[in-house]
Design a protein around this motif. Structure first.
Motif, PDB file in Angstrom:
ATOM      1  N   GLY A 256      -1.305  57.330  58.031  1.00 38.17           N
ATOM      2  CA  GLY A 256      -2.611  56.875  57.534  1.00 38.17           C
ATOM      3  C   GLY A 256      -2.770  55.381  57.709  1.00 38.17           C
ATOM      4  N   ASP A 257      -4.026  54.973  57.925  1.00 43.14           N
ATOM      5  CA  ASP A 257      -4.268  53.561  58.202  1.00 43.14           C
ATOM      6  C   ASP A 257      -5.451  53.057  57.371  1.00 43.14           C
ATOM      7  OD1 ASP A 257      -3.843  51.135  59.518  1.00 43.14           O
ATOM      8  OD2 ASP A 257      -5.323  51.598  61.073  1.00 43.14           O
ATOM      9  N   GLY A 258      -5.650  53.656  56.196  1.00 42.17           N
ATOM     10  CA  GLY A 258      -6.765  53.222  55.336  1.00 42.17           C
ATOM     11  C   GLY A 258      -6.401  51.950  54.591  1.00 42.17           C
ATOM     12  N   LEU A 259      -7.402  51.425  53.886  1.00 43.52           N
ATOM     13  CA  LEU A 259      -7.194  50.171  53.153  1.00 43.52           C
ATOM     14  C   LEU A 259      -6.048  50.297  52.140  1.00 43.52           C
ATOM     15  CD1 LEU A 259      -8.035  47.317  52.346  1.00 43.52           C
ATOM     16  CD2 LEU A 259      -9.816  48.311  50.896  1.00 43.52           C
ATOM     17  N   SER A 260      -6.018  51.415  51.392  1.00 43.41           N
ATOM     18  CA  SER A 260      -4.971  51.515  50.351  1.00 43.41           C
ATOM     19  C   SER A 260      -3.577  51.579  50.974  1.00 43.41           C
ATOM     20  CB  SER A 260      -5.220  52.710  49.438  1.00 43.41           C
ATOM     21  OG  SER A 260      -5.298  53.854  50.214  1.00 43.41           O
ATOM     22  N   GLN A 261      -3.434  52.245  52.141  1.00 39.51           N
ATOM     23  CA  GLN A 261      -2.116  52.259  52.804  1.00 39.51           C
ATOM     24  C   GLN A 261      -1.739  50.853  53.262  1.00 39.51           C
ATOM     25  OE1 GLN A 261      -4.315  54.744  53.901  1.00 39.51           O
ATOM     26  NE2 GLN A 261      -3.211  56.673  53.877  1.00 39.51           N
ATOM     27  N   ARG A 262      -2.711  50.145  53.819  1.00 36.29           N
ATOM     28  CA  ARG A 262      -2.409  48.797  54.305  1.00 36.29           C
ATOM     29  C   ARG A 262      -2.004  47.873  53.149  1.00 36.29           C
ATOM     30  NH1 ARG A 262      -7.124  47.345  58.642  1.00 36.29           N
ATOM     31  NH2 ARG A 262      -6.725  48.996  60.145  1.00 36.29           N
ATOM     32  N   LEU A 263      -2.700  48.015  52.010  1.00 38.03           N
ATOM     33  CA  LEU A 263      -2.330  47.175  50.852  1.00 38.03           C
ATOM     34  C   LEU A 263      -0.910  47.516  50.408  1.00 38.03           C
ATOM     35  CD1 LEU A 263      -5.660  47.235  48.786  1.00 38.03           C
ATOM     36  CD2 LEU A 263      -4.822  45.426  50.280  1.00 38.03           C
ATOM     37  N   ALA A 264      -0.572  48.808  50.458  1.00 38.01           N
ATOM     38  CA  ALA A 264       0.793  49.221  50.062  1.00 38.01           C
ATOM     39  C   ALA A 264       1.821  48.661  51.053  1.00 38.01           C
ATOM     40  CB  ALA A 264       0.879  50.742  50.007  1.00 38.01           C
ATOM     41  N   HIS A 265       1.499  48.697  52.353  1.00 38.14           N
ATOM     42  CA  HIS A 265       2.429  48.142  53.350  1.00 38.14           C
ATOM     43  C   HIS A 265       2.620  46.633  53.115  1.00 38.14           C
ATOM     44  CE1 HIS A 265       1.893  51.929  55.141  1.00 38.14           C
ATOM     45  NE2 HIS A 265       1.067  51.640  56.112  1.00 38.14           N
ATOM     46  N   GLY A 266       1.511  45.963  52.775  1.00 35.73           N
ATOM     47  CA  GLY A 266       1.590  44.519  52.524  1.00 35.73           C
ATOM     48  C   GLY A 266       2.478  44.226  51.318  1.00 35.73           C
ATOM     49  N   ALA A 267       2.370  45.082  50.299  1.00 29.51           N
ATOM     50  CA  ALA A 267       3.218  44.902  49.106  1.00 29.51           C
ATOM     51  C   ALA A 267       4.686  45.094  49.480  1.00 29.51           C
ATOM     52  CB  ALA A 267       2.802  45.897  48.026  1.00 29.51           C
ATOM     53  N   ALA A 268       4.974  46.116  50.297  1.00 24.37           N
ATOM     54  CA  ALA A 268       6.362  46.375  50.716  1.00 24.37           C
ATOM     55  C   ALA A 268       6.884  45.194  51.537  1.00 24.37           C
ATOM     56  CB  ALA A 268       6.428  47.663  51.531  1.00 24.37           C
ATOM     57  N   MET A 269       6.033  44.684  52.427  1.00 26.08           N
ATOM     58  CA  MET A 269       6.432  43.538  53.260  1.00 26.08           C
ATOM     59  C   MET A 269       6.799  42.340  52.381  1.00 26.08           C
ATOM     60  SD  MET A 269       3.848  41.375  55.704  1.00 26.08           S
ATOM     61  CE  MET A 269       3.012  40.778  54.232  1.00 26.08           C
ATOM     62  N   GLN A 270       5.957  42.065  51.382  1.00 24.66           N
ATOM     63  CA  GLN A 270       6.213  40.895  50.528  1.00 24.66           C
ATOM     64  C   GLN A 270       7.468  41.110  49.678  1.00 24.66           C
ATOM     65  OE1 GLN A 270       5.828  37.966  50.189  1.00 24.66           O
ATOM     66  NE2 GLN A 270       5.219  37.194  48.193  1.00 24.66           N
ATOM     67  N   ARG A 271       7.726  42.316  49.223  1.00 17.97           N
ATOM     68  CA  ARG A 271       8.940  42.591  48.429  1.00 17.97           C
ATOM     69  C   ARG A 271      10.191  42.338  49.289  1.00 17.97           C
ATOM     70  NH1 ARG A 271       8.558  44.649  43.627  1.00 17.97           N
ATOM     71  NH2 ARG A 271      10.701  45.398  43.671  1.00 17.97           N
ATOM     72  N   LEU A 272      10.100  42.742  50.528  1.00 22.12           N
ATOM     73  CA  LEU A 272      11.229  42.552  51.441  1.00 22.12           C
ATOM     74  C   LEU A 272      11.480  41.064  51.675  1.00 22.12           C
ATOM     75  CD1 LEU A 272      13.123  44.019  53.364  1.00 22.12           C
ATOM     76  CD2 LEU A 272      11.309  44.000  55.048  1.00 22.12           C
ATOM     77  N   TRP A 273      10.406  40.336  51.823  1.00 17.17           N
ATOM     78  CA  TRP A 273      10.467  38.897  52.083  1.00 17.17           C
ATOM     79  C   TRP A 273      11.103  38.179  50.888  1.00 17.17           C
ATOM     80  CZ3 TRP A 273       5.641  37.547  55.295  1.00 17.17           C
ATOM     81  CH2 TRP A 273       5.819  36.368  56.021  1.00 17.17           C
ATOM     82  N   LEU A 274      10.652  38.562  49.686  1.00 16.64           N
ATOM     83  CA  LEU A 274      11.210  37.954  48.463  1.00 16.64           C
ATOM     84  C   LEU A 274      12.669  38.362  48.286  1.00 16.64           C
ATOM     85  CD1 LEU A 274       8.143  38.550  46.121  1.00 16.64           C
ATOM     86  CD2 LEU A 274       8.947  36.342  46.962  1.00 16.64           C
ATOM     87  N   SER A 275      12.965  39.603  48.650  1.00 17.35           N
ATOM     88  CA  SER A 275      14.336  40.092  48.532  1.00 17.35           C
ATOM     89  C   SER A 275      15.260  39.292  49.452  1.00 17.35           C
ATOM     90  CB  SER A 275      14.369  41.584  48.871  1.00 17.35           C
ATOM     91  OG  SER A 275      15.675  42.052  48.849  1.00 17.35           O
ATOM     92  N   ALA A 276      14.774  38.978  50.648  1.00 20.55           N
ATOM     93  CA  ALA A 276      15.574  38.176  51.586  1.00 20.55           C
ATOM     94  C   ALA A 276      15.905  36.827  50.939  1.00 20.55           C
ATOM     95  CB  ALA A 276      14.819  37.986  52.898  1.00 20.55           C
ATOM     96  N   ALA A 277      14.889  36.188  50.353  1.00 21.78           N
ATOM     97  CA  ALA A 277      15.125  34.886  49.698  1.00 21.78           C
ATOM     98  C   ALA A 277      16.141  35.050  48.570  1.00 21.78           C
ATOM     99  CB  ALA A 277      13.806  34.328  49.174  1.00 21.78           C
ATOM    100  N   ARG A 278      15.996  36.130  47.819  1.00 22.50           N
ATOM    101  CA  ARG A 278      16.906  36.373  46.693  1.00 22.50           C
ATOM    102  C   ARG A 278      18.354  36.514  47.153  1.00 22.50           C
ATOM    103  NH1 ARG A 278      16.730  42.072  43.417  1.00 22.50           N
ATOM    104  NH2 ARG A 278      18.176  41.535  41.763  1.00 22.50           N
ATOM    105  N   HIS A 279      18.553  37.109  48.327  1.00 22.50           N
ATOM    106  CA  HIS A 279      19.913  37.353  48.813  1.00 22.50           C
ATOM    107  C   HIS A 279      20.381  36.280  49.791  1.00 22.50           C
ATOM    108  CE1 HIS A 279      20.101  41.056  46.640  1.00 22.50           C
ATOM    109  NE2 HIS A 279      18.932  41.411  47.148  1.00 22.50           N
ATOM    110  N   GLY A 280      19.720  35.129  49.777  1.00 22.24           N
ATOM    111  CA  GLY A 280      20.157  34.000  50.607  1.00 22.24           C
ATOM    112  C   GLY A 280      19.908  34.218  52.087  1.00 22.24           C
ATOM    113  N   LEU A 281      18.944  35.091  52.429  1.00 19.40           N
ATOM    114  CA  LEU A 281      18.625  35.349  53.842  1.00 19.40           C
ATOM    115  C   LEU A 281      17.239  34.773  54.152  1.00 19.40           C
ATOM    116  CD1 LEU A 281      19.671  39.104  53.827  1.00 19.40           C
ATOM    117  CD2 LEU A 281      20.976  37.217  54.799  1.00 19.40           C
TER     118      LEU A 281
END
Ligand SMILES: Cc1cc2nc3c(=O)[nH]c(=O)nc-3n(C[C@H](O)[C@H](O)[C@H](O)COP(=O)(O)O)c2cc1C
Length: 303
Positions: A256-281
């Protein structure tokens, strides 16, 4: 307490706007309605052209912003009750009505990394990532997302070659001229709303030449003809792809490529990004390949 103290919402929005956005265009506008509620409008940068085709990167950024707001609110004992209005029109304009309500869950440790997160475009250590690091990153993802890794030297070389080809398209495509001119602050080490030149990963001489060339299309054409695009592609695409711990794909289980899926993907992307910072990456998103694949698909479908 059922109502936040005065100034809380404003302070949370201040933290939320540290969220990343493609070319740092920050496609959000905030309207505080009262101490507990606000409206966040999606306002894409008009000059993004192919980089925001079909509003894909803009919507991902909005998803990252909302997740950052949720994390910031959670750290102060609040949850965000969000509802979306719009998103169906041609220009994909939409607004989020967000209200702070008392939190039911414990704060998420990722909130501590909101201001520390950054985009890394320089060479990194080419050591393979440990299994423990990979698992830590995957643990911070929302349910329904997984990571697919490409880490060995041959795989990094293959990704580097692909990114370098994408770099060629990016540098030669006439449609990207305004984006390169307007979204990079060619003289700055720091920038409030653009990408500082010091962060794009090219040497100071190439940076100066690019700043000079981007004053007109004719200069860019001259540069591509006589100076070439090999050095910027080597510095920005191929070498960073080789000199890193590995590449990954963030994969969503649901289609699916609707707005709600894209917002969810964006949230996952940002969590991953923050997680990298948290783990010194550190990491760099490599969205240009996906963006140009979208452009190609779009062109194939358009008669
Ligand atoms: C949806 C999205 C796509 C992005 N694509 C790229 C990309 O392809 N290459 C890149 O170097 N940075 C990319 N970025 C990173 C932004 O340029 C960066 O987040 C922004 O300039 C702010 O800088 P900061 O992350 O250091 O705060 C992307 C960010 C988002 C949210």
């Amino acid at each position: 307490m059922t109502h936040p103290p005065s100034g809380t919402l404003r302070a949370l929005l201040e933290r939320a706007r540290w969220a990343p956005s493609a070319d740092n265009t920050q496609p959000w506008r905030f309207h505080i309605l009262d101490e507990a509620a606000c409206r966040i409008d999606y306002r894409p940068h008009a000059g993004m052209g192919v980089f925001n085709l079909d509003h894909y990167t803009g919507h991902l950024a909005m998803g990252g912003l909302l997740e950052t707001l949720r994390l910031a609110a959670g750290a102060c004992g609040w949850d965000v009750d969000a509802s979306i209005a719009g998103g169906e029109s041609e220009d994909q304009a939409f607004s989020v009505h967000a209200r702070l309500v008392p939190a039911k869950h414990r704060p998420d440790p990722l909130a501590d990394w909101i201001e520390a997160r950054s985009t890394q475009r320089r060479l990194m250590l080419p050591h393979g990532l440990s299994e423990a690091s990979r698992l830590s990153l995957a643990r911070d993802l929302p349910c329904g997302y997984r990571l697919v890794w490409m880490t060995g030297l041959t795989q990094r070389h293959r990704v580097g070659r692909l990114l370098s080809q994408v770099g060629k398209v990016r540098l030669l495509m006439p449609e990207t001229y305004e984006v390169h001119r307007d979204t990079v602050d060619w003289r700055a080490r720091h920038s409030v709303d653009r990408i500082p030149a010091a962060a794009i990963g090219v040497d100071p001489l190439t940076r100066r030449i690019m700043a000079w060339a981007l004053r007109s299309r004719a200069r860019v054409a001259w540069l591509n003809r006589f100076y070439g695009h090999l050095l910027p592609r080597l510095e920005m695409d191929y070498l960073p792809a080789l000199a890193c711990g590995g590449h990954f794909f963030l994969v969503a289980a649901a289609g699916g490529d609707g707005l709600s899926q894209r917002l969810a993907h964006g949230a996952a992307m940002q969590r991953l990004w923050l997680s990298a910072a948290r783990h010194g990456l550190q990491f760099q998103p490599e969205m240009a390949a996906l963006v140009f694949a979208r452009v190609k698909r779009h062109a194939d479908l358009t008669p």
